[in-house]
Design an enzyme around this catalytic site. Structure first.
Site, PDB file in Angstrom:
ATOM      1  N   SER A 142      36.532  28.703  51.997  1.00 57.78           N
ATOM      2  CA  SER A 142      35.228  28.617  51.616  1.00 57.78           C
ATOM      3  C   SER A 142      34.472  28.292  52.781  1.00 57.78           C
ATOM      4  O   SER A 142      35.171  27.773  53.899  1.00 57.78           O
ATOM      5  CB  SER A 142      34.797  27.982  50.598  1.00 57.78           C
ATOM      6  OG  SER A 142      33.139  27.990  50.450  1.00 57.78           O
ATOM      7  N   TYR A 155      34.226  20.043  45.209  1.00 62.66           N
ATOM      8  CA  TYR A 155      34.627  21.421  45.767  1.00 62.66           C
ATOM      9  C   TYR A 155      34.688  21.293  47.367  1.00 62.66           C
ATOM     10  O   TYR A 155      35.583  21.901  47.957  1.00 62.66           O
ATOM     11  CB  TYR A 155      33.397  22.397  45.481  1.00 62.66           C
ATOM     12  CG  TYR A 155      33.587  23.928  45.796  1.00 62.66           C
ATOM     13  CD1 TYR A 155      34.301  24.969  44.892  1.00 62.66           C
ATOM     14  CD2 TYR A 155      33.231  24.339  46.912  1.00 62.66           C
ATOM     15  CE1 TYR A 155      34.461  26.017  45.372  1.00 62.66           C
ATOM     16  CE2 TYR A 155      33.122  25.890  47.293  1.00 62.66           C
ATOM     17  CZ  TYR A 155      33.942  26.599  46.317  1.00 62.66           C
ATOM     18  OH  TYR A 155      34.164  27.805  46.700  1.00 62.66           O
TER      19      TYR A 155
HETATM   20  P1  NAD Z   1      35.549  33.669  39.509  1.00 59.90           P
HETATM   21  O1  NAD Z   1      35.155  32.742  38.511  1.00 59.90           O
HETATM   22  O2  NAD Z   1      34.984  35.170  39.532  1.00 59.90           O
HETATM   23  O3  NAD Z   1      37.268  33.852  39.255  1.00 59.90           O
HETATM   24  C1  NAD Z   1      37.921  32.584  39.349  1.00 59.90           C
HETATM   25  C2  NAD Z   1      39.206  33.178  38.917  1.00 59.90           C
HETATM   26  O4  NAD Z   1      40.196  31.783  39.092  1.00 59.90           O
HETATM   27  C3  NAD Z   1      39.404  33.743  37.425  1.00 59.90           C
HETATM   28  O5  NAD Z   1      40.286  34.817  37.552  1.00 59.90           O
HETATM   29  C4  NAD Z   1      39.792  32.662  36.553  1.00 59.90           C
HETATM   30  O6  NAD Z   1      40.531  33.256  35.496  1.00 59.90           O
HETATM   31  C5  NAD Z   1      40.712  31.614  37.413  1.00 59.90           C
HETATM   32  N1  NAD Z   1      40.913  30.486  36.947  1.00 59.90           N
HETATM   33  C6  NAD Z   1      39.994  29.580  36.948  1.00 59.90           C
HETATM   34  N2  NAD Z   1      40.579  28.340  36.540  1.00 59.90           N
HETATM   35  C7  NAD Z   1      42.073  28.652  36.557  1.00 59.90           C
HETATM   36  C8  NAD Z   1      43.184  27.948  36.205  1.00 59.90           C
HETATM   37  N3  NAD Z   1      42.950  26.682  35.815  1.00 59.90           N
HETATM   38  N4  NAD Z   1      44.392  28.755  36.338  1.00 59.90           N
HETATM   39  C9  NAD Z   1      44.669  29.913  36.474  1.00 59.90           C
HETATM   40  N5  NAD Z   1      43.377  30.519  37.001  1.00 59.90           N
HETATM   41  C10 NAD Z   1      42.312  29.970  37.084  1.00 59.90           C
HETATM   42  O7  NAD Z   1      35.514  33.129  41.240  1.00 59.90           O
HETATM   43  P2  NAD Z   1      35.337  33.668  42.451  1.00 59.90           P
HETATM   44  O8  NAD Z   1      33.908  33.429  42.833  1.00 59.90           O
HETATM   45  O9  NAD Z   1      35.956  35.147  42.683  1.00 59.90           O
HETATM   46  O10 NAD Z   1      36.190  32.649  43.250  1.00 59.90           O
HETATM   47  C11 NAD Z   1      37.473  32.948  43.646  1.00 59.90           C
HETATM   48  C12 NAD Z   1      37.801  31.895  44.703  1.00 59.90           C
HETATM   49  O11 NAD Z   1      36.725  32.052  46.014  1.00 59.90           O
HETATM   50  C13 NAD Z   1      37.642  30.529  44.468  1.00 59.90           C
HETATM   51  O12 NAD Z   1      38.730  29.765  45.052  1.00 59.90           O
HETATM   52  C14 NAD Z   1      36.325  30.188  44.944  1.00 59.90           C
HETATM   53  O13 NAD Z   1      36.158  28.728  45.356  1.00 59.90           O
HETATM   54  C15 NAD Z   1      36.248  30.980  46.190  1.00 59.90           C
HETATM   55  N6  NAD Z   1      34.905  31.209  46.700  1.00 59.90           N
HETATM   56  C16 NAD Z   1      34.066  31.709  46.199  1.00 59.90           C
HETATM   57  C17 NAD Z   1      32.743  32.095  46.707  1.00 59.90           C
HETATM   58  C18 NAD Z   1      31.873  32.681  46.199  1.00 59.90           C
HETATM   59  O14 NAD Z   1      30.663  32.924  46.417  1.00 59.90           O
HETATM   60  N7  NAD Z   1      31.929  33.416  44.894  1.00 59.90           N
HETATM   61  C19 NAD Z   1      32.458  31.654  48.307  1.00 59.90           C
HETATM   62  C20 NAD Z   1      33.709  31.048  48.816  1.00 59.90           C
HETATM   63  C21 NAD Z   1      34.754  30.911  48.044  1.00 59.90           C
END
Ligand code: NAD
Length: 260
Positions: A142, A155
């Site tokens: 991130s 985080y």
């Molecule tokens: P999201 O909530 O849409 O998806 C998260 C996924 O992780 C889902 O499929 C959920 O089922 C799964 N998950 C959660 N807890 C879990 C567990 N205990 N075991 C297995 N699976 C689990 O989130 P996203 O925004 O797509 O985020 C995905 C990644 O990208 C994360 O690591 C997040 O930190 C990172 N990220 C997101 C953003 C953003 O702005 N959305 C920015 C930077 C980084």
């Protein structure tokens, strides 16, 4: 690496992980879709990827907060496909609160799911990748792996940890044709970001539009959310032959956030 590659994407039933699974399938990879919930619709995600991209795709339930399940996920993928060529550590959760009020169980869960899970899956996948003669590991970190924001102590700590893990693994496997890199997205409008808007409204005492404008997009010079497709395309690039000498690096996909 194998001609038809097998990719594991943790946390891939929604958001960025789903887009990465779809994009790798579009490249002809067989895909392991993962989440912890094991609902019929989770299995349907894998079935749809298989149908849409004429690859094999399976859903494997594993709770990334549990070390044994992280390792079993990799073993399950290897058993099903005979190989693990690409590992994308994407599963992640978020919680927003001042550090002195931060719930201990949320701290523990964020460190386990956002950081320790990557250690466990990588440890399980590396012997397979070395035996196969190579592999690709991409950790979805991130912008918060590089800079901090208030109220996100767990985080930010976890994502900074992911950056350290990425660099360390890259050095350890540099001569095994395995690369380990990180992608650092800015704000992407996924369920994870949607879910933190009410908490951000509370801690900043702002309405929804003001949080989006002044807390989230204010950091991104483009003033726009990043799309899941843009993050997924970056992962695909890091898994390509063109990226074979990119190792221990990160690529920011954040509209210029960390350039400031
Ligand atoms: P999201 O909530 O849409 O998806 C998260 C996924 O992780 C889902 O499929 C959920 O089922 C799964 N998950 C959660 N807890 C879990 C567990 N205990 N075991 C297995 N699976 C689990 O989130 P996203 O925004 O797509 O985020 C995905 C990644 O990208 C994360 O690591 C997040 O930190 C990172 N990220 C997101 C953003 C953003 O702005 N959305 C920015 C930077 C980084």
């Amino acid at each position: 690496m194998n001609a038809q590659r097998t990719a594991i994407v943790t946390g891939s039933t929604s958001g960025i992980g789903l887009a990465v699974a779809q994009a790798l399938a579009a490249q002809g990879c067989n895909v392991v879709v993962n989440s912890f919930s094991d609902r019929p619709e989770d299995h349907e995600v894998a079935a749809a990827i298989a149908r849409d991209h004429k690859v094999e795709a399976v859903y494997i339930k594993a709770d990334m907060s549990k070390p044994a399940e992280c390792r079993d996920l990799v073993a399950g993928a290897a058993e099903r496909f005979g190989a693990v060529d690409i590992l994308v550590n994407n599963a992640g959760i978020q919680h927003v609160a001042p550090v002195e009020e931060f719930p201990v169980e949320k701290w523990d869960a964020i460190i386990a799911i956002n950081l320790s899970s990557a250690f466990h899956t990588i440890a399980a996948a590396l012997p397979l990748m070395k035996r196969q003669g190579g592999g690709r590991i991409v950790n979805i970190a991130s912008a918060h792996g590089l800079v901090a924001s208030p109220f996100k102590s767990a985080y930010v700590s976890a994502k900074h940890g992911v950056m350290g893990l990425t660099k360390t693994v890259a050095l350890e496997v540099a001569q095994d044709h395995v690369t380990c890199n990180a992608v650092c997205p800015g704000y992407v409008l996924t369920p994870l970001v949607e879910a933190q808007i009410p908490d951000q409204m509370k801690v900043h005492n702002m309405d929804r539009d003001t949080v989006v404008r002044e807390v989230m997009l204010e950091r991104q010079p483009t003033g726009e959310f990043v799309t899941v497709e843009q993050v997924a395309a970056t992962v695909v690039f890091l898994c390509s032959q063109a990226a074979a000498q990119i190792n221990g690096a990160h690529i920011s996909v954040d509209g210029g956030w960390v350039a400031q």
